[in-house]
Design a protein around this motif. Structure first.
Motif, PDB file in Angstrom:
ATOM      1  N   VAL A 153      37.227  23.855 -20.420  1.00  0.00           N
ATOM      2  CA  VAL A 153      36.010  23.999 -19.729  1.00  0.00           C
ATOM      3  C   VAL A 153      35.742  25.523 -19.224  1.00  0.00           C
ATOM      4  O   VAL A 153      36.938  26.429 -18.801  1.00  0.00           O
ATOM      5  N   THR A 154      34.689  25.895 -19.433  1.00  0.00           N
ATOM      6  CA  THR A 154      34.304  27.375 -19.408  1.00  0.00           C
ATOM      7  C   THR A 154      34.016  27.715 -17.899  1.00  0.00           C
ATOM      8  O   THR A 154      33.394  26.817 -17.077  1.00  0.00           O
ATOM      9  N   ARG A 155      33.721  29.060 -17.690  1.00  0.00           N
ATOM     10  CA  ARG A 155      33.335  29.602 -16.248  1.00  0.00           C
ATOM     11  C   ARG A 155      31.855  29.269 -16.123  1.00  0.00           C
ATOM     12  O   ARG A 155      31.392  28.582 -14.816  1.00  0.00           O
ATOM     13  N   PRO A 156      30.998  29.279 -17.108  1.00  0.00           N
ATOM     14  CA  PRO A 156      29.689  28.927 -16.811  1.00  0.00           C
ATOM     15  C   PRO A 156      29.559  27.392 -16.540  1.00  0.00           C
ATOM     16  O   PRO A 156      28.732  26.963 -15.935  1.00  0.00           O
ATOM     17  N   GLU A 157      30.330  26.598 -17.451  1.00  0.00           N
ATOM     18  CA  GLU A 157      30.284  25.100 -17.302  1.00  0.00           C
ATOM     19  C   GLU A 157      30.817  25.043 -15.469  1.00  0.00           C
ATOM     20  O   GLU A 157      30.041  23.955 -15.005  1.00  0.00           O
ATOM     21  N   LEU A 158      31.784  25.489 -15.325  1.00  0.00           N
ATOM     22  CA  LEU A 158      32.175  25.186 -13.929  1.00  0.00           C
ATOM     23  C   LEU A 158      31.306  25.619 -12.598  1.00  0.00           C
ATOM     24  O   LEU A 158      31.116  25.152 -11.830  1.00  0.00           O
ATOM     25  N   GLU A 159      30.503  26.762 -13.012  1.00  0.00           N
ATOM     26  CA  GLU A 159      29.446  27.217 -12.245  1.00  0.00           C
ATOM     27  C   GLU A 159      28.282  26.255 -11.839  1.00  0.00           C
ATOM     28  O   GLU A 159      27.907  25.956 -10.868  1.00  0.00           O
ATOM     29  N   ARG A 160      28.027  25.545 -13.246  1.00  0.00           N
ATOM     30  CA  ARG A 160      26.879  24.475 -13.058  1.00  0.00           C
ATOM     31  C   ARG A 160      27.484  23.050 -12.401  1.00  0.00           C
ATOM     32  O   ARG A 160      26.611  22.594 -11.718  1.00  0.00           O
ATOM     33  N   ILE A 161      28.781  22.889 -12.795  1.00  0.00           N
ATOM     34  CA  ILE A 161      29.234  21.627 -12.108  1.00  0.00           C
ATOM     35  C   ILE A 161      29.525  21.806 -10.482  1.00  0.00           C
ATOM     36  O   ILE A 161      29.097  20.679  -9.896  1.00  0.00           O
ATOM     37  N   PHE A 162      29.592  22.799 -10.188  1.00  0.00           N
ATOM     38  CA  PHE A 162      29.891  23.160  -8.757  1.00  0.00           C
ATOM     39  C   PHE A 162      28.880  23.954  -8.220  1.00  0.00           C
ATOM     40  O   PHE A 162      29.189  24.882  -7.194  1.00  0.00           O
ATOM     41  N   ALA A 163      27.584  23.669  -8.669  1.00  0.00           N
ATOM     42  CA  ALA A 163      26.351  24.625  -8.174  1.00  0.00           C
ATOM     43  C   ALA A 163      26.411  24.353  -6.504  1.00  0.00           C
ATOM     44  O   ALA A 163      26.174  22.906  -6.378  1.00  0.00           O
ATOM     45  N   GLY A 164      26.223  25.130  -5.711  1.00  0.00           N
ATOM     46  CA  GLY A 164      26.252  24.563  -4.137  1.00  0.00           C
ATOM     47  C   GLY A 164      25.465  25.900  -3.612  1.00  0.00           C
ATOM     48  O   GLY A 164      24.621  27.021  -4.400  1.00  0.00           O
ATOM     49  N   ASN A 165      25.705  26.045  -2.099  1.00  0.00           N
ATOM     50  CA  ASN A 165      24.994  27.145  -1.355  1.00  0.00           C
ATOM     51  C   ASN A 165      25.560  28.386  -1.871  1.00  0.00           C
ATOM     52  O   ASN A 165      25.316  29.546  -1.653  1.00  0.00           O
ATOM     53  N   ILE A 166      26.781  28.480  -2.310  1.00  0.00           N
ATOM     54  CA  ILE A 166      27.813  29.694  -2.761  1.00  0.00           C
ATOM     55  C   ILE A 166      28.384  29.434  -3.856  1.00  0.00           C
ATOM     56  O   ILE A 166      28.771  28.019  -4.086  1.00  0.00           O
ATOM     57  N   GLU A 167      29.026  30.385  -4.708  1.00  0.00           N
ATOM     58  CA  GLU A 167      30.045  29.786  -5.808  1.00  0.00           C
ATOM     59  C   GLU A 167      31.364  29.485  -4.894  1.00  0.00           C
ATOM     60  O   GLU A 167      31.630  29.795  -3.974  1.00  0.00           O
ATOM     61  N   LEU A 168      31.721  28.226  -5.661  1.00  0.00           N
ATOM     62  CA  LEU A 168      33.086  27.656  -5.131  1.00  0.00           C
ATOM     63  C   LEU A 168      33.964  28.643  -5.065  1.00  0.00           C
ATOM     64  O   LEU A 168      34.415  29.452  -5.807  1.00  0.00           O
ATOM     65  N   PRO A 169      34.644  28.994  -3.720  1.00  0.00           N
ATOM     66  CA  PRO A 169      35.826  30.076  -3.652  1.00  0.00           C
ATOM     67  C   PRO A 169      36.768  29.613  -4.823  1.00  0.00           C
ATOM     68  O   PRO A 169      37.304  28.427  -5.031  1.00  0.00           O
ATOM     69  N   MET A 170      37.351  30.614  -4.858  1.00  0.00           N
ATOM     70  CA  MET A 170      38.633  30.757  -5.810  1.00  0.00           C
ATOM     71  C   MET A 170      38.328  29.896  -7.166  1.00  0.00           C
ATOM     72  O   MET A 170      39.102  29.245  -7.635  1.00  0.00           O
ATOM     73  N   LEU A 171      37.072  30.335  -7.788  1.00  0.00           N
ATOM     74  CA  LEU A 171      36.643  29.645  -8.899  1.00  0.00           C
ATOM     75  C   LEU A 171      37.388  29.878 -10.238  1.00  0.00           C
ATOM     76  O   LEU A 171      37.941  29.128 -10.942  1.00  0.00           O
ATOM     77  N   ASP A 172      37.763  31.121 -10.402  1.00  0.00           N
ATOM     78  CA  ASP A 172      38.602  31.347 -11.451  1.00  0.00           C
ATOM     79  C   ASP A 172      40.051  30.781 -11.378  1.00  0.00           C
ATOM     80  O   ASP A 172      40.609  30.265 -12.340  1.00  0.00           O
ATOM     81  N   GLN A 173      40.509  30.623 -10.284  1.00  0.00           N
ATOM     82  CA  GLN A 173      42.024  30.050  -9.998  1.00  0.00           C
ATOM     83  C   GLN A 173      41.702  28.698 -10.321  1.00  0.00           C
ATOM     84  O   GLN A 173      42.650  27.881 -10.967  1.00  0.00           O
ATOM     85  N   LYS A 174      40.576  28.216  -9.856  1.00  0.00           N
ATOM     86  CA  LYS A 174      40.520  26.634 -10.066  1.00  0.00           C
ATOM     87  C   LYS A 174      40.280  26.338 -11.536  1.00  0.00           C
ATOM     88  O   LYS A 174      40.822  25.454 -12.037  1.00  0.00           O
ATOM     89  N   MET A 175      39.611  27.227 -12.199  1.00  0.00           N
ATOM     90  CA  MET A 175      39.508  26.880 -13.653  1.00  0.00           C
ATOM     91  C   MET A 175      40.896  27.261 -14.506  1.00  0.00           C
ATOM     92  O   MET A 175      41.105  26.253 -15.097  1.00  0.00           O
ATOM     93  N   GLU A 176      41.706  27.781 -14.035  1.00  0.00           N
ATOM     94  CA  GLU A 176      43.183  27.996 -14.246  1.00  0.00           C
ATOM     95  C   GLU A 176      43.830  26.650 -14.255  1.00  0.00           C
ATOM     96  O   GLU A 176      44.344  26.332 -15.250  1.00  0.00           O
TER      97      GLU A 176
END
Lengths: 371, 348
Positions: free
Chosen positions: B140-163
């Motif tokens: 899964v790519t970062r842009p995909e995760l940004e879309r999956i977790f689209a909300g009021n703010i970027e999901l905190p620690m998104l890079d670590q969660k992608m990892e």
């Protein structure tokens, strides 16, 4: 009503979280000032409740029940940081869609909202309705709804005033005869006559004829309910003083306020004058948490399921201390909460009641229609 | 080894600590060095017994968990996949700089924190995104995760969660046909079973779940998310009988931010003035620091003792397991405005 109060549990989980966020943490964990004292007895600040004001002779002259103020202060120091939400009590069976019907239904069921366990067999009243088996007051409420479904005019005072015993038996068909059925029929007759004579048969007309206040120089909702409907005049004599409890009267309005408040179907300007609802369960919670204690004789009587007679010193002391201790607890809790999160006593009552209404610890047993 | 250290402790009366009778939880068993040498956190036995004296008479129900929006309804395999996949990233929902909470609107409702994560997962599934499939997650790519977790703010620690999603997805794809329920079926129906239990293998095969810290040279186990994930699955499927768990009693509390607050407010634990001040002024308590380890260890230790004291009071047919106490303590304070410790971590 027990049913409504149980709904509290469902509302507790999610709501109010956002409201809590903006507030500055109150880190002064030590409540410093003690409440207004009269002699050595801590007394809650006056909230305009004739019920609480009437308790003083009992609290000062108690023999079998004691309230421990230090334990109340101690409990407040953790309870204050719980959410303690204002409950959304569901009006049963979606009847809140028509607020007038909801008010009638709440008041009619409240009129007979007591004693659902057989005093000899200790079996609970149960009935089946809408694919569910219901117990206690839930079962009573289901019986009333079932009757409505069948076109029986149970919300009409003219019907209640003359309801016969066979009709009562049919209304409350269940696993056994409804406990205190004759007494319940008698209060239906009494309340029904007043409703028929003065209010076109409907509680809602009585409610609308009162100002939107519990107490108002004798004209408030509670003032008049206990005066015009003796069934709600829940008072006892103690050392020559009249002690007021008004359990079902207060609980009925609390049910309307929290069930209909948001639909503006029922206005109430002074909910902060409500006391706790002096029942069987709140005293158990206070006793278990050490906020109250009992004499060895009373402790033993309760734990061995002896009857505590209605209007006896012991019964009055149990009930009076439950109202006194919860009033003090609400005050101590508010001392620790920010201004926008202050609670009123029924929120404390709900918090305590929901945690212990299913407890296996014994409660006092009293044969009465008052709670 | 164990017997020797046990004997040593018994002889040392000055520092003798009461230990819960529960044995066989590698988490609880690992806590001895922390409880015996803690500097900043203490558990007060007398107070704990006093609280048990009234809490024992509450109902303390076994929770039945229902996934939001009907996710996994009637499909045990999908329930397992949904819960355990979400569990992989079930952490850190408040922005560490702005203190704003992650929130999402979906299906006509407002969701925040962990609930918002679940809503995002359900939204993705409804949109046909295979978020429960390891093969997808592994890449899964970062842009995909940004879309999956689209909300009021970027999901905190998104890079670590992608990892961690890449890591977990890779293992699932390679060994379990991409699905957590295949992993679950390959384990014995126990938390711990000589290395073949659900927790044993989660923490071994998925390093993301290996929630341990070092303390004075000892390895301290917490296993927060692995235990919580299995508990969620258990309480979602309990009534179906599709997820038997033979050693449920070995589950500990879930060492998070909120249960320590409850214990501290109830007076069951207390903190040194320095730690108290650090928490109340919102200073970060670093991951793996002595203080963080002590807060979490005492949380697990105190809840185990509280459970034991409560069971001593309750009748045989009303005995409880520790997660019931955890739920009781958590639900009452998870919205409190009393400050909790702040630690930047993906472990809880």
């Amino acid at each position: 009503m027990n049913r409504s109060r149980r709904q509290v549990l469902k509302g507790v989980s999610t709501l109010g979280a956002i409201a809590a966020m903006g507030a500055e943490p109150l880190l002064a964990a030590n409540p410093v000032k003690s409440p207004v004292s009269s002699g050595s007895l801590p007394w809650p600040k006056p909230i305009g409740s004739p019920v609480i004001e009437s308790l003083r002779p009992v609290i000062e002259g108690s023999r079998d029940v004691k309230t421990h103020y230090d334990k109340i202060v101690d409990a407040a120091r953790w309870m204050a940081y719980e959410e303690l939400p204002m409950p959304h009590m569901a009006v049963p069976y979606g009847l809140d869609k028509n607020p007038d019907v909801a008010i009638d239904f709440i008041m009619v069921s409240n009129t007979i909202n007591s004693a659902f366990t057989d005093f000899k067999t200790h079996i609970k009243f149960q009935t089946d309705y809408a694919d569910a088996r219901l117990s206690d007051s839930d079962a009573m409420v289901a019986c009333l709804k079932r009757a409505m479904d069948n076109g029986i005019p149970i919300l009409d005072g003219k019907f209640l005033a003359k309801v016969s015993r066979p009709e009562m038996e049919k209304l409350f068909a269940g696993n056994m005869e409804m406990p205190m059925l004759d007494e319940k029929m008698a209060v239906f007759h009494q309340a029904g006559e007043v409703l028929a004579a003065k209010y076109d048969g409907r509680y809602v007309n009585f409610v609308k004829s009162c100002p939107p206040r519990l107490y108002d120089n004798g004209n408030g909702l509670v003032d008049r309910l206990v005066k015009e409907f003796p069934r709600f005049n829940d008072v006892s004599q103690f050392d020559g003083h009249q002690v007021k409890f008004y359990k079902l009267a207060q609980l009925g309005y609390w049910g309307m306020y929290s069930g209909l408040g948001r639909t503006s179907g029922f206005k109430l300007e002074d909910p902060q004058k409500l006391s706790a609802f002096a029942d069987y369960i709140v005293p158990v919670a206070l006793r278990l948490m050490g906020m109250t204690s009992y004499s060895p004789a009373l402790e033993k009587a309760i734990n061995s399921y002896q009857m505590i007679p209605r209007d006896s010193r012991q019964e009055i002391e149990i009930r009076a201390h439950s109202l006194y201790a919860t009033a003090l607890l609400a005050e101590e809790v508010n001392r620790l909460r920010p201004a926008d999160q202050q609670v009123i006593i029924p929120q404390i009552d709900a918090r305590i009641w929901t945690h212990y209404h299913t407890t296996f610890w014994p409660h006092h047993l009293t044969k009465t229609i008052m709670y | 080894m164990l017997a020797a250290s046990e004997a040593l402790r018994a002889n040392d009366n000055a520092t003798a600590v009461r230990w819960p009778k529960l044995a066989g939880s590698p988490v609880l068993d690992s806590l001895h060095p922390v409880i015996e040498h803690a500097r900043d956190v203490h558990t007060h036995l007398e107070r704990l017994q006093e609280i048990a004296g009234w809490m024992a008479y509450e109902e303390l129900p076994m929770p039945d968990y229902a996934l939001p929006l009907g996710a996994g309804e009637g499909k045990p395999d999908e329930t397992i996949d949904f819960i355990l996949t979400s569990d992989v990233v079930d952490t850190a929902f408040t922005d560490f700089s702005t203190h704003e909470k992650f929130q999402v609107d979906y299906a006509g409702r407002h969701w925040s924190d962990s609930d918002a994560l679940f809503a995002c997962m359900k939204r993705a599934l409804d949109n046909g995104i295979p978020v429960l499939d390891g093969k997808f997650l592994a890449r899964v790519t970062r842009p995909e995760l940004e879309r999956i977790f689209a909300g009021n703010i970027e999901l905190p620690m998104l890079d670590q969660k992608m990892e961690v999603l890449h890591q977990v997805g890779g293992v699932l794809a390679e060994t379990y046909e991409g699905r957590f329920h295949n992993f679950v079926k390959s384990c014995s129906p126990r938390l711990y079973d000589n290395g073949n239990g659900l927790i044993d293998r989660l923490v071994k095969e998925f390093p993301r779940f290996n929630d341990v810290s070092e303390y004075d040279g000892h390895t301290i186990r917490f296993y927060k998310l692995s235990q919580l994930g299995v508990w969620f699955v258990y309480s979602s499927l309990r009534k179906t009988g599709q997820f038997p768990l033979e050693d449920l009693n070995k589950m500990t509390a879930f060492a998070d931010y909120m249960v320590p607050v409850t214990l501290r407010l109830l007076g069951i634990t207390s903190y040194s003035p320095e730690l108290e001040q650090a928490i109340n002024t919102h200073q970060m308590v670093p991951r793996d620091s002595r203080r963080e380890v002590e807060i979490r260890a005492h949380c697990i230790y105190a809840t185990a003792l509280l459970c034991e004291e409560i069971n001593n009071i309750r009748p045989k047919d009303m005995q409880i397991v520790i997660p019931q106490i955890d739920a009781r303590l958590w639900t009452h304070y998870h919205t409190t405005w009393w400050p909790h410790h702040l630690t930047k971590t993906i472990m809880y």
